[in-house]
Scaffold this motif. Structure first.
Motif, PDB file in Angstrom:
ATOM      1  N   ILE A   8       0.842  -1.192   0.000  1.00 32.74           N
ATOM      2  CA  ILE A   8       0.000   0.000   0.000  1.00 32.74           C
ATOM      3  C   ILE A   8       0.878   1.243   0.000  1.00 32.74           C
ATOM      4  N   TYR A   9       0.642   2.103  -0.984  1.00 37.09           N
ATOM      5  CA  TYR A   9       1.337   3.380  -1.091  1.00 37.09           C
ATOM      6  C   TYR A   9       0.298   4.485  -0.992  1.00 37.09           C
ATOM      7  N   GLU A  10       0.731   5.673  -0.617  1.00 40.07           N
ATOM      8  CA  GLU A  10      -0.207   6.782  -0.496  1.00 40.07           C
ATOM      9  C   GLU A  10       0.409   8.043  -1.090  1.00 40.07           C
ATOM     10  N   TYR A  11      -0.410   8.792  -1.820  1.00 46.01           N
ATOM     11  CA  TYR A  11       0.020  10.044  -2.437  1.00 46.01           C
ATOM     12  C   TYR A  11      -1.099  11.066  -2.274  1.00 46.01           C
ATOM     13  N   LYS A  12      -0.833  12.118  -1.534  1.00 48.19           N
ATOM     14  CA  LYS A  12      -1.801  13.187  -1.276  1.00 48.19           C
ATOM     15  C   LYS A  12      -3.150  12.651  -0.800  1.00 48.19           C
ATOM     16  N   GLY A  13      -3.108  11.679   0.096  1.00 50.22           N
ATOM     17  CA  GLY A  13      -4.322  11.135   0.683  1.00 50.22           C
ATOM     18  C   GLY A  13      -5.012  10.064  -0.137  1.00 50.22           C
ATOM     19  N   VAL A  14      -4.465   9.707  -1.296  1.00 48.15           N
ATOM     20  CA  VAL A  14      -5.058   8.671  -2.149  1.00 48.15           C
ATOM     21  C   VAL A  14      -4.187   7.420  -2.051  1.00 48.15           C
ATOM     22  N   LYS A  15      -4.802   6.302  -1.720  1.00 52.23           N
ATOM     23  CA  LYS A  15      -4.056   5.049  -1.587  1.00 52.23           C
ATOM     24  C   LYS A  15      -3.966   4.327  -2.925  1.00 52.23           C
ATOM     25  N   VAL A  16      -2.817   3.667  -3.119  1.00 49.64           N
ATOM     26  CA  VAL A  16      -2.590   2.842  -4.303  1.00 49.64           C
ATOM     27  C   VAL A  16      -2.189   1.463  -3.796  1.00 49.64           C
ATOM     28  N   PHE A  17      -2.986   0.447  -4.133  1.00 50.27           N
ATOM     29  CA  PHE A  17      -2.718  -0.936  -3.751  1.00 50.27           C
ATOM     30  C   PHE A  17      -2.035  -1.628  -4.929  1.00 50.27           C
ATOM     31  N   ILE A  18      -0.822  -2.135  -4.699  1.00 51.04           N
ATOM     32  CA  ILE A  18      -0.069  -2.816  -5.753  1.00 51.04           C
ATOM     33  C   ILE A  18       0.165  -4.248  -5.309  1.00 51.04           C
ATOM     34  N   LEU A  19      -0.232  -5.191  -6.153  1.00 56.42           N
ATOM     35  CA  LEU A  19      -0.091  -6.608  -5.851  1.00 56.42           C
ATOM     36  C   LEU A  19       1.372  -6.928  -5.548  1.00 56.42           C
ATOM     37  N   LYS A  20       1.628  -7.674  -4.486  1.00 57.53           N
ATOM     38  CA  LYS A  20       2.995  -7.947  -4.035  1.00 57.53           C
ATOM     39  C   LYS A  20       3.818  -8.722  -5.056  1.00 57.53           C
ATOM     40  N   GLU A  21       3.178  -9.499  -5.919  1.00 58.23           N
ATOM     41  CA  GLU A  21       3.938 -10.284  -6.896  1.00 58.23           C
ATOM     42  C   GLU A  21       4.451  -9.441  -8.068  1.00 58.23           C
ATOM     43  N   LEU A  22       4.033  -8.195  -8.170  1.00 56.04           N
ATOM     44  CA  LEU A  22       4.508  -7.304  -9.224  1.00 56.04           C
ATOM     45  C   LEU A  22       5.861  -6.711  -8.850  1.00 56.04           C
ATOM     46  N   LYS A  23       6.665  -6.411  -9.870  1.00 60.32           N
ATOM     47  CA  LYS A  23       7.992  -5.848  -9.644  1.00 60.32           C
ATOM     48  C   LYS A  23       7.971  -4.358  -9.939  1.00 60.32           C
ATOM     49  N   ILE A  24       8.551  -3.595  -9.043  1.00 66.48           N
ATOM     50  CA  ILE A  24       8.633  -2.149  -9.244  1.00 66.48           C
ATOM     51  C   ILE A  24       9.978  -1.865  -9.899  1.00 66.48           C
ATOM     52  N   ALA A  25       9.929  -1.402 -11.162  1.00 61.85           N
ATOM     53  CA  ALA A  25      11.136  -1.180 -11.947  1.00 61.85           C
ATOM     54  C   ALA A  25      11.715   0.217 -11.740  1.00 61.85           C
ATOM     55  N   SER A  26      10.864   1.205 -11.533  1.00 62.78           N
ATOM     56  CA  SER A  26      11.315   2.587 -11.332  1.00 62.78           C
ATOM     57  C   SER A  26      10.228   3.331 -10.561  1.00 62.78           C
ATOM     58  N   ASP A  27      10.259   4.651 -10.622  1.00 62.95           N
ATOM     59  CA  ASP A  27       9.228   5.438  -9.950  1.00 62.95           C
ATOM     60  C   ASP A  27       7.858   5.078 -10.512  1.00 62.95           C
ATOM     61  N   ILE A  28       6.874   4.973  -9.637  1.00 66.60           N
ATOM     62  CA  ILE A  28       5.521   4.574 -10.040  1.00 66.60           C
ATOM     63  C   ILE A  28       4.727   5.823 -10.409  1.00 66.60           C
ATOM     64  N   ILE A  29       4.098   5.785 -11.570  1.00 61.89           N
ATOM     65  CA  ILE A  29       3.245   6.882 -12.016  1.00 61.89           C
ATOM     66  C   ILE A  29       1.881   6.298 -12.374  1.00 61.89           C
ATOM     67  N   VAL A  30       0.828   6.823 -11.766  1.00 59.93           N
ATOM     68  CA  VAL A  30      -0.542   6.440 -12.094  1.00 59.93           C
ATOM     69  C   VAL A  30      -1.116   7.579 -12.930  1.00 59.93           C
ATOM     70  N   TYR A  31      -1.685   7.242 -14.093  1.00 57.10           N
ATOM     71  CA  TYR A  31      -2.179   8.275 -15.000  1.00 57.10           C
ATOM     72  C   TYR A  31      -3.524   7.883 -15.590  1.00 57.10           C
ATOM     73  N   GLN A  32      -4.237   8.882 -16.085  1.00 54.15           N
ATOM     74  CA  GLN A  32      -5.507   8.632 -16.768  1.00 54.15           C
ATOM     75  C   GLN A  32      -5.227   8.522 -18.256  1.00 54.15           C
ATOM     76  N   LYS A  33      -5.724   7.460 -18.869  1.00 54.89           N
ATOM     77  CA  LYS A  33      -5.553   7.276 -20.308  1.00 54.89           C
ATOM     78  C   LYS A  33      -6.467   8.245 -21.055  1.00 54.89           C
ATOM     79  N   THR A  34      -6.261   8.363 -22.349  1.00 53.39           N
ATOM     80  CA  THR A  34      -7.063   9.269 -23.155  1.00 53.39           C
ATOM     81  C   THR A  34      -8.535   8.957 -22.991  1.00 53.39           C
ATOM     82  N   LYS A  35      -9.299   9.995 -22.715  1.00 54.84           N
ATOM     83  CA  LYS A  35     -10.738   9.842 -22.456  1.00 54.84           C
ATOM     84  C   LYS A  35     -11.480   9.641 -23.766  1.00 54.84           C
ATOM     85  N   ILE A  36     -12.308   8.600 -23.802  1.00 57.62           N
ATOM     86  CA  ILE A  36     -13.167   8.308 -24.945  1.00 57.62           C
ATOM     87  C   ILE A  36     -14.589   8.678 -24.533  1.00 57.62           C
TER      88      ILE A  36
END
Length: 102
Positions: free
Chosen positions: A60-88
C-alpha cells in the motif's frame, strides 16, 4: 517513488476512492502449432477502499491522501506513475501505471 497524474488525482480525490494494480492472465491457444500460453497484463482499477479484498496481498502506497494498492507479486522497476488514459466519449475513464512490471 509514487506520483499520481493531476487528471487521475482529481477523479478520485474527495470521493474516498483508491487505485488497485493487479495482474490479468489471458490464455492464448493456437491450434496450428498446439501452443498454449498465458499472457500477463497489468490492470489498474478504481475502487472504494472497502471493496479491496485480501489487503494483505498488496503493498500500500499513499500520495496526497489517495491510496494505491499494488499486488505484491509485481515488480517495481522505477518510480511509479498512475495516470488517466485518453478519455473516450461515453466511456468511464481508464487508468494505467508506469514503473511496474508483471
Amino acid at each position: 517513488m509514487l506520483e499520481i497524474d493531476d487528471k487521475a488525482l482529481n477523479y478520485v480525490q474527495g470521493k474516498k476512492l483508491c487505485f488497485v494494480v493487479s495482474v490479468e492472465n489471458t490464455s492464448v491457444e493456437c491450434d496450428c502449432s498446439n501452443c498454449h500460453t498465458n499472457i500477463k497484463t497489468l490492470k489498474t482499477k478504481v475502487l472504494f477502499e472497502t471493496e479491496v479484498l485480501d489487503k494483505e496481498d498488496y503493498d500500500i502506497y499513499e500520495y496526497k491522501g489517495v491510496k494505491v494498492f499494488i499486488l505484491k507479486e509485481l515488480k517495481i522497476a522505477s518510480d511509479i506513475i498512475v495516470y488517466q488514459k485518453t478519455k473516450i466519449p461515453f466511456i468511464q475513464p481508464r487508468f494505467g501505471t508506469k514503473g511496474i512490471t508483471a
